[in-house]
Design a protein around this motif. Structure first.
Motif, PDB file in Angstrom:
ATOM      1  N   ALA A 121      18.301-110.678  17.449  1.00  0.00           N
ATOM      2  CA  ALA A 121      18.487-112.096  17.147  1.00  0.00           C
ATOM      3  C   ALA A 121      18.975-112.299  15.715  1.00  0.00           C
ATOM      4  N   ILE A 122      18.471-111.496  14.775  1.00  0.00           N
ATOM      5  CA  ILE A 122      18.944-111.571  13.388  1.00  0.00           C
ATOM      6  C   ILE A 122      20.436-111.263  13.325  1.00  0.00           C
ATOM      7  N   LEU A 123      20.846-110.196  14.003  1.00  0.00           N
ATOM      8  CA  LEU A 123      22.258-109.824  14.024  1.00  0.00           C
ATOM      9  C   LEU A 123      23.115-110.936  14.621  1.00  0.00           C
ATOM     10  N   MET A 124      22.648-111.505  15.715  1.00  0.00           N
ATOM     11  CA  MET A 124      23.435-112.545  16.374  1.00  0.00           C
ATOM     12  C   MET A 124      23.622-113.762  15.474  1.00  0.00           C
ATOM     13  N   LEU A 125      22.549-114.203  14.836  1.00  0.00           N
ATOM     14  CA  LEU A 125      22.653-115.350  13.934  1.00  0.00           C
ATOM     15  C   LEU A 125      23.634-115.057  12.806  1.00  0.00           C
ATOM     16  N   ASP A 126      23.520-113.880  12.216  1.00  0.00           N
ATOM     17  CA  ASP A 126      24.402-113.532  11.105  1.00  0.00           C
ATOM     18  C   ASP A 126      25.852-113.445  11.556  1.00  0.00           C
ATOM     19  N   LEU A 127      26.082-112.900  12.745  1.00  0.00           N
ATOM     20  CA  LEU A 127      27.451-112.780  13.251  1.00  0.00           C
ATOM     21  C   LEU A 127      28.091-114.138  13.499  1.00  0.00           C
ATOM     22  N   VAL A 128      27.322-115.078  14.029  1.00  0.00           N
ATOM     23  CA  VAL A 128      27.869-116.421  14.248  1.00  0.00           C
ATOM     24  C   VAL A 128      28.221-117.057  12.909  1.00  0.00           C
ATOM     25  N   ARG A 171      26.147-103.410   6.865  1.00  0.00           N
ATOM     26  CA  ARG A 171      25.366-104.444   6.225  1.00  0.00           C
ATOM     27  C   ARG A 171      23.891-104.178   6.405  1.00  0.00           C
ATOM     28  N   LEU A 172      23.482-103.792   7.562  1.00  0.00           N
ATOM     29  CA  LEU A 172      22.064-103.578   7.806  1.00  0.00           C
ATOM     30  C   LEU A 172      21.680-102.112   7.694  1.00  0.00           C
ATOM     31  N   THR A 173      22.676-101.247   7.623  1.00  0.00           N
ATOM     32  CA  THR A 173      22.383 -99.830   7.482  1.00  0.00           C
ATOM     33  C   THR A 173      22.817 -99.382   6.102  1.00  0.00           C
ATOM     34  N   GLU A 174      22.245 -98.315   5.638  1.00  0.00           N
ATOM     35  CA  GLU A 174      22.552 -97.833   4.299  1.00  0.00           C
ATOM     36  C   GLU A 174      23.258 -96.487   4.359  1.00  0.00           C
ATOM     37  N   LEU A 199      17.591-106.106   4.987  1.00  0.00           N
ATOM     38  CA  LEU A 199      17.132-107.364   5.570  1.00  0.00           C
ATOM     39  C   LEU A 199      16.728-108.361   4.480  1.00  0.00           C
ATOM     40  N   ARG A 200      16.089-107.866   3.418  1.00  0.00           N
ATOM     41  CA  ARG A 200      15.754-108.756   2.306  1.00  0.00           C
ATOM     42  C   ARG A 200      17.022-109.304   1.653  1.00  0.00           C
ATOM     43  N   ASP A 201      18.010-108.441   1.487  1.00  0.00           N
ATOM     44  CA  ASP A 201      19.283-108.882   0.907  1.00  0.00           C
ATOM     45  C   ASP A 201      19.960-109.913   1.807  1.00  0.00           C
ATOM     46  N   LEU A 202      19.877-109.680   3.112  1.00  0.00           N
ATOM     47  CA  LEU A 202      20.463-110.626   4.058  1.00  0.00           C
ATOM     48  C   LEU A 202      19.780-111.976   3.956  1.00  0.00           C
ATOM     49  N   GLY A 203      18.455-111.994   3.863  1.00  0.00           N
ATOM     50  CA  GLY A 203      17.743-113.253   3.691  1.00  0.00           C
ATOM     51  C   GLY A 203      18.178-113.977   2.437  1.00  0.00           C
ATOM     52  N   GLN A 204      18.410-113.226   1.358  1.00  0.00           N
ATOM     53  CA  GLN A 204      18.894-113.846   0.124  1.00  0.00           C
ATOM     54  C   GLN A 204      20.283-114.429   0.322  1.00  0.00           C
ATOM     55  N   GLU A 205      21.139-113.708   1.024  1.00  0.00           N
ATOM     56  CA  GLU A 205      22.490-114.220   1.279  1.00  0.00           C
ATOM     57  C   GLU A 205      22.442-115.485   2.121  1.00  0.00           C
ATOM     58  N   TRP A 206      21.597-115.499   3.125  1.00  0.00           N
ATOM     59  CA  TRP A 206      21.466-116.713   3.932  1.00  0.00           C
ATOM     60  C   TRP A 206      21.051-117.903   3.068  1.00  0.00           C
ATOM     61  N   SER A 207      20.151-117.668   2.115  1.00  0.00           N
ATOM     62  CA  SER A 207      19.666-118.777   1.274  1.00  0.00           C
ATOM     63  C   SER A 207      20.771-119.348   0.394  1.00  0.00           C
ATOM     64  N   GLU A 208      21.812-118.548   0.114  1.00  0.00           N
ATOM     65  CA  GLU A 208      22.918-118.993  -0.728  1.00  0.00           C
ATOM     66  C   GLU A 208      24.090-119.541   0.081  1.00  0.00           C
ATOM     67  N   GLY A 257      32.419-108.583  10.469  1.00  0.00           N
ATOM     68  CA  GLY A 257      31.453-107.630  10.966  1.00  0.00           C
ATOM     69  C   GLY A 257      30.216-107.737  10.131  1.00  0.00           C
ATOM     70  N   TYR A 258      29.528-106.691   9.782  1.00  0.00           N
ATOM     71  CA  TYR A 258      28.288-106.845   9.045  1.00  0.00           C
ATOM     72  C   TYR A 258      28.383-106.409   7.599  1.00  0.00           C
ATOM     73  N   THR A 259      27.890-107.297   6.608  1.00  0.00           N
ATOM     74  CA  THR A 259      27.816-106.851   5.220  1.00  0.00           C
ATOM     75  C   THR A 259      26.998-107.743   4.331  1.00  0.00           C
ATOM     76  N   VAL A 260      25.940-107.246   3.787  1.00  0.00           N
ATOM     77  CA  VAL A 260      25.153-108.013   2.839  1.00  0.00           C
ATOM     78  C   VAL A 260      25.517-107.516   1.457  1.00  0.00           C
TER      79      VAL A 260
END
Length: 359
Positions: free
Chosen positions: A255-262, A346-349, A124-133, A330-333
């Motif tokens: 909601a986090i997943l939905m935003l990222d998927l869009v 992306r959200l699982t390890e 989730l922290r990595d995802l937040g960083q990706e969103w910021s970029e 699909g999902y990948t940070v």
């Protein structure tokens, strides 16, 4: 055969010539027979191998049928409980389907708890960083940063409404740079967002449709004041004050997943006044506040008359990515939270199933 010989040579010569030719060709005919006879054991062996392979493939097909059945059912079960289907190990797919078969609608709490456990806080922290970029998310980066910090504090009463508003904002940024956006528009735009520009693989298409259906229900699903609150996240019920029990970790993660998927459907961007397109995280865009036009694929950007950036090279494939978009479908940070199929997590390890479409 001998009509071409001069008549004066006589029939005797012609007959003798034909006998000579037949004699000369006899060894070749014998060789053909010998060769065919020699090849017969090899042909028999190949036929036996082919039969064995056919029996083995039939056995594999029988073994894979239950696995494929679970994979087919997984998106529908996610939809029923308000989760956009995201990529998990096959063992988790099996567990989700098993819980549903055992408990039906009563499996909601167990499946929510299972998905919550799977999603890594580091991811989730990595995802937040990706969103910021990401250029598409930059305008609301300060909000999303606050959302991720609130989620880490378990302040879900704040995260869910902010995320739902951000989903609507990103949809508008993609499709309505200026003007009103009605609920009918949201449905249409989400259909466009999750429609593949190329013929999608069956599994990817199934995931996209399930994801679109979940997000449409969340964003435009109705409610009635005074009725019991919806079991799933509903933007209208929450933002209009009807649902006051939405503040759960599961709902925040949904909601986090939905935003990222869009957002991830559009991997490329070209600034309004530029004929160059970039990856969303291109370093040349990090200080730019200009609006952009967003594209799903390099092909669509090229059709719009855009040329690839010489810094981020969006036209070059990245080894860890499985299709043409700027991010994995699909999902990948960055190789950690994610199609195709199952796609990199992306959200699982944990490990994922790969190559489902080829089965």
């Amino acid at each position: 055969m001998s009509d071409w010989l001069p008549p004066q040579w006589g029939s005797g010569f012609r007959d003798e010539w034909l006998r000579s030719m037949r004699g000369a060709l006899t060894p070749f005919a014998d060789f053909t027979s010998v060769f065919k006879e020699a090849m017969r054991p090899l042909q028999d062996a190949l036929a036996a191998v082919t039969r064995d392979m056919q029996r083995s493939m039939a056995g594999i097909s029988e073994t894979m049928r239950p696995i494929l059945d679970r994979l087919e059912r997984y998106p529908g079960i996610c939809m029923e409980f308000g989760w956009p289907p995201f990529d998990v190990p096959l063992s988790v797919v099996t567990e989700v389907v098993g819980l549903y078969d055992q408990k039906g609608d009563e499996a909601r709490a167990d499946i929510d708890a299972l998905f919550v456990r799977l999603i890594s806080r580091r991811a989730l922290r990595d995802l937040g960083q990706e969103w910021s970029e990401c250029h598409l998310m930059r305008r609301r980066a300060h909000i999303l940063d606050a959302v991720m910090r609130a989620h880490a504090r378990r302040d879900y009463a704040l995260t869910v409404p902010a995320l739902l508003a951000s989903i609507e904002g990103v949809i508008a940024d993609l499709h309505v740079p200026k003007g009103r956006m009605l609920q009918t528009d949201v449905k249409r735009f989400l259909t466009e967002t999750f429609a593949s520009e190329d013929a999608p693989e069956r599994w990817s298409s199934q995931l996209n449709e399930a994801t679109r259906s979940v997000i449409v229900d969340v964003m435009v699903g109705g409610f009635v004041h005074g009725d019991p609150a919806p079991k799933e996240v509903r933007r209208n019920a929450i933002l209009h004050g009807a649902d006051v029990d939405y503040a759960t970790e599961a709902n925040s993660l949904k909601a986090i997943l939905m935003l990222d998927l869009v957002a991830e459907q559009y991997g490329y961007v070209a600034l309004i006044d530029s004929d160059v397109y970039h990856r969303q995280a291109c370093s040349t865009l990090r200080k730019s506040a200009k609006l952009g036009r967003h594209y799903k694929t390099t092909t669509s950007a090229g059709r719009a008359g855009k040329r690839p950036c010489g810094v981020c090279h969006p036209d070059e494939r990245v080894a860890s990515r499985s299709h043409e978009s700027g991010r994995v479908p699909g999902y990948t940070v960055k190789g950690t939270l994610s199609s195709s199929v199952m796609r990199p997590p992306r959200l699982t390890e944990c490990s994922v199933v790969e190559g489902i479409d080829s089965l």
